[in-house]
Design a protein around this motif. Sequence first.
Motif, PDB file in Angstrom:
ATOM      1  N   ILE A   1       0.840  -1.201   0.000  1.00 18.94           N
ATOM      2  CA  ILE A   1       0.000   0.000   0.000  1.00 18.94           C
ATOM      3  C   ILE A   1       0.873   1.248   0.000  1.00 18.94           C
ATOM      4  O   ILE A   1       0.625   2.203  -0.746  1.00 18.94           O
ATOM      5  CB  ILE A   1      -0.970  -0.008   1.201  1.00 18.94           C
ATOM      6  CG1 ILE A   1      -2.024  -1.102   1.020  1.00 18.94           C
ATOM      7  CG2 ILE A   1      -1.638   1.355   1.370  1.00 18.94           C
ATOM      8  CD1 ILE A   1      -2.888  -1.321   2.241  1.00 18.94           C
ATOM      9  N   ALA A   2       1.930   1.254   0.816  1.00 18.88           N
ATOM     10  CA  ALA A   2       2.783   2.435   0.938  1.00 18.88           C
ATOM     11  C   ALA A   2       3.624   2.685  -0.307  1.00 18.88           C
ATOM     12  O   ALA A   2       3.848   3.832  -0.688  1.00 18.88           O
ATOM     13  CB  ALA A   2       3.686   2.303   2.158  1.00 18.88           C
ATOM     14  N   LEU A   3       4.114   1.621  -0.937  1.00 20.45           N
ATOM     15  CA  LEU A   3       5.044   1.790  -2.050  1.00 20.45           C
ATOM     16  C   LEU A   3       4.394   1.753  -3.423  1.00 20.45           C
ATOM     17  O   LEU A   3       4.990   2.226  -4.393  1.00 20.45           O
ATOM     18  CB  LEU A   3       6.130   0.715  -1.983  1.00 20.45           C
ATOM     19  CG  LEU A   3       7.003   0.746  -0.735  1.00 20.45           C
ATOM     20  CD1 LEU A   3       7.982  -0.422  -0.730  1.00 20.45           C
ATOM     21  CD2 LEU A   3       7.747   2.066  -0.636  1.00 20.45           C
ATOM     22  N   TYR A   4       3.200   1.199  -3.528  1.00 18.39           N
ATOM     23  CA  TYR A   4       2.610   1.065  -4.847  1.00 18.39           C
ATOM     24  C   TYR A   4       1.220   1.693  -4.964  1.00 18.39           C
ATOM     25  O   TYR A   4       0.962   2.472  -5.861  1.00 18.39           O
ATOM     26  CB  TYR A   4       2.533  -0.419  -5.243  1.00 18.39           C
ATOM     27  CG  TYR A   4       2.001  -0.626  -6.635  1.00 18.39           C
ATOM     28  CD1 TYR A   4       2.771  -0.306  -7.739  1.00 18.39           C
ATOM     29  CD2 TYR A   4       0.717  -1.103  -6.839  1.00 18.39           C
ATOM     30  CE1 TYR A   4       2.279  -0.473  -9.020  1.00 18.39           C
ATOM     31  CE2 TYR A   4       0.208  -1.275  -8.109  1.00 18.39           C
ATOM     32  CZ  TYR A   4       1.003  -0.960  -9.200  1.00 18.39           C
ATOM     33  OH  TYR A   4       0.501  -1.117 -10.462  1.00 18.39           O
ATOM     34  N   VAL A   5       0.343   1.370  -4.050  1.00 12.96           N
ATOM     35  CA  VAL A   5      -1.063   1.771  -4.181  1.00 12.96           C
ATOM     36  C   VAL A   5      -1.237   3.279  -4.007  1.00 12.96           C
ATOM     37  O   VAL A   5      -1.834   3.940  -4.862  1.00 12.96           O
ATOM     38  CB  VAL A   5      -1.942   0.981  -3.184  1.00 12.96           C
ATOM     39  CG1 VAL A   5      -3.367   1.472  -3.200  1.00 12.96           C
ATOM     40  CG2 VAL A   5      -1.880  -0.500  -3.500  1.00 12.96           C
ATOM     41  N   ILE A   6      -0.739   3.852  -2.917  1.00 16.65           N
ATOM     42  CA  ILE A   6      -0.927   5.277  -2.650  1.00 16.65           C
ATOM     43  C   ILE A   6      -0.167   6.143  -3.664  1.00 16.65           C
ATOM     44  O   ILE A   6      -0.743   7.079  -4.220  1.00 16.65           O
ATOM     45  CB  ILE A   6      -0.562   5.627  -1.193  1.00 16.65           C
ATOM     46  CG1 ILE A   6      -1.570   4.983  -0.242  1.00 16.65           C
ATOM     47  CG2 ILE A   6      -0.525   7.145  -0.982  1.00 16.65           C
ATOM     48  CD1 ILE A   6      -1.253   5.143   1.218  1.00 16.65           C
TER      49      ILE A   6
END
Length: 118
Positions: A41-46
């Motif tokens: 979530i931190a490195l790709y999604v957001i």
Amino acid sequence: MSEHHSAAEGHEHGDHAGLTKGKIWQVFGILLLITVIEFIIALYVIPHGMMTQKVGNYIYIALTLLKAFYIVAYFMHLKFEKLGLQLCLTVSFIFIIYFIVLMLIEGSFLNIHMLHNS
């Protein structure tokens, strides 16, 4: 002497019979999976705009609380304690979270209120 030692060992294993090496590795795997989800979530999604930062923060908080549950329940042996102690700690934890949320809401209100008055 050896009879006393073996009896004490049997009692100790009986109290925590549910905590085996396999269960420890299972909980470790769950904690690892939750951490990997947080990193994705931190490195790709957001960064790619698939989720807003605000929604991401709520998901982080929920996943962190889930990890805290597993750590306290299994590695700190709360799952194997009496129900009264479990309820006492759970209710205290809920009140702490409630007060933190109230302080965050009140703090935001005061900051917004001060900005509008100046």
